[in-house]
Design a protein around this motif. Structure first.
Motif, PDB file in Angstrom:
ATOM      1  N   VAL A 155       2.682  -1.541   8.452  1.00  0.00           N
ATOM      2  CA  VAL A 155       2.595  -1.737   7.271  1.00  0.00           C
ATOM      3  C   VAL A 155       1.660  -2.087   6.485  1.00  0.00           C
ATOM      4  N   SER A 156       0.459  -1.516   5.573  1.00  0.00           N
ATOM      5  CA  SER A 156      -0.515  -2.535   5.277  1.00  0.00           C
ATOM      6  C   SER A 156       0.019  -2.821   4.028  1.00  0.00           C
ATOM      7  N   VAL A 157      -0.298  -3.928   3.999  1.00  0.00           N
ATOM      8  CA  VAL A 157      -0.581  -4.773   2.321  1.00  0.00           C
ATOM      9  C   VAL A 157      -2.265  -4.406   1.874  1.00  0.00           C
ATOM     10  N   ILE A 158      -2.316  -3.794   0.765  1.00  0.00           N
ATOM     11  CA  ILE A 158      -3.042  -3.797   0.027  1.00  0.00           C
ATOM     12  C   ILE A 158      -3.592  -5.568  -0.812  1.00  0.00           C
ATOM     13  N   ILE A 184       2.666   0.971   2.320  1.00  0.00           N
ATOM     14  CA  ILE A 184       1.336   0.960   1.425  1.00  0.00           C
ATOM     15  C   ILE A 184       2.635  -0.576   0.643  1.00  0.00           C
ATOM     16  N   VAL A 185       1.950  -1.225   1.154  1.00  0.00           N
ATOM     17  CA  VAL A 185       2.455  -2.225  -0.250  1.00  0.00           C
ATOM     18  C   VAL A 185       1.203  -3.135  -0.767  1.00  0.00           C
ATOM     19  N   ALA A 202      10.089  -2.523   3.541  1.00  0.00           N
ATOM     20  CA  ALA A 202       8.852  -2.020   3.542  1.00  0.00           C
ATOM     21  C   ALA A 202       9.176  -1.408   5.199  1.00  0.00           C
ATOM     22  N   TYR A 203       9.700  -2.436   5.882  1.00  0.00           N
ATOM     23  CA  TYR A 203       9.611  -2.412   7.452  1.00  0.00           C
ATOM     24  C   TYR A 203      11.003  -1.575   7.488  1.00  0.00           C
TER      25      TYR A 203
END
Length: 257
Positions: free
Chosen positions: A12-15, A49-50, A193-194
């Motif tokens: 999971v990628s957090v922007i 992506i979050v 998200a996970y």
């Protein structure tokens, strides 16, 4: 200058949007977002992506000061076109993008959020398209996306009055998927998200691709595309792993192949 911070863990990628005080969408920020999304699209460590905002807001809108640097009608038309193109890229992105909205998502901020696949909000967040208050109109496809979620009547009310609705109202109206107390928002969003990140990236991407056909005009075309992708997905190693895990009563370990 960088306006975005990206952290990736467990697929999971957090922007994180960081442009104080309101995380306004400048042209520089939009270009950086485009670049980051292109990188993450090809990153096998990213499956979900979050997008979130730093500080008090998710994103309080476009950078109004930049508007004053333009003078010709064609310049404004191109500004809108550039924003529309980026948000169309977000909407058609092959990996799920979730907006975690606290504080405010107004104008361009809400248009960005609406282009994401899902929206989780704090109960007290403010969501709206207040452009008419300034004598202008939404330009990043807000007039087209908002009615999809809340209906034409409610969209008309929100835009013509310039009045935002709360996160709780947004969830009830269909503009947001879920609403949480602000202190729980990010953790709940990441938990969700996970959960998605554990699914096969192949079947997730196929599902996202098929959702764009989910309307009356393209229903038959969507069925044909579904059958085509059904075959492709079933031929993948992830499908074999998923079936084997089900039979063996264990959790699947998807590789995206």
């Amino acid at each position: 200058m960088s306006f975005l911070q990206v952290k990736t863990a467990d697929y999971v990628s957090v922007i994180n949007i960081s442009r104080p005080p309101a995380n306004a969408l400048s042209q520089g920020l939009l270009q950086e977002l485009s670049n980051v999304l292109e990188e993450l699209e090809n990153n096998h460590e990213t499956r979900v992506i979050v997008v979130r905002g730093e500080g008090r807001f998710f994103c309080a809108g476009a950078d109004i000061k930049e508007f004053t640097t333009l003078s010709q009608e064609e310049d404004y038309r191109q500004l809108a076109k550039n924003g529309q193109d980026l948000l169309q890229y977000v909407e058609s992105y092959p990996k799920p993008i979730i907006a975690a909205i606290h504080g405010a998502a107004l104008g361009g901020g809400l248009e960005l959020a609406m282009s994401c696949h899902m929206r989780f909000v704090s109960e007290t967040a403010k969501l709206g398209l207040p452009e008419l208050q300034l004598g202008i109109i939404p330009g990043f496809a807000g007039t087209q996306r908002l009615p999809r979620y809340v209906g034409v009547g409610k969209a008309c009310e929100m835009m013509l009055t310039s009045e935002p609705i709360s996160g709780m109202e947004a969830a009830k109206a269909g503009l947001a998927n879920r609403a949480y107390p602000e202190e729980e928002l990010f953790d709940k969003t990441m938990e969700f998200a996970y959960k998605i990140a554990k699914k096969s990236p192949i079947s997730v991407a196929a599902t996202l691709q098929l959702l764009k056909y989910a309307n009356a005009e393209s229903f038959y075309e969507g069925m044909q595309k579904e059958a085509e992708l059904f075959g492709k997905v079933f031929a993948s190693n992830d499908a074999k792993e998923g079936v084997a895990a089900f039979i063996e009563k264990r959790a699947p370990n998807f590789k995206g192949i």
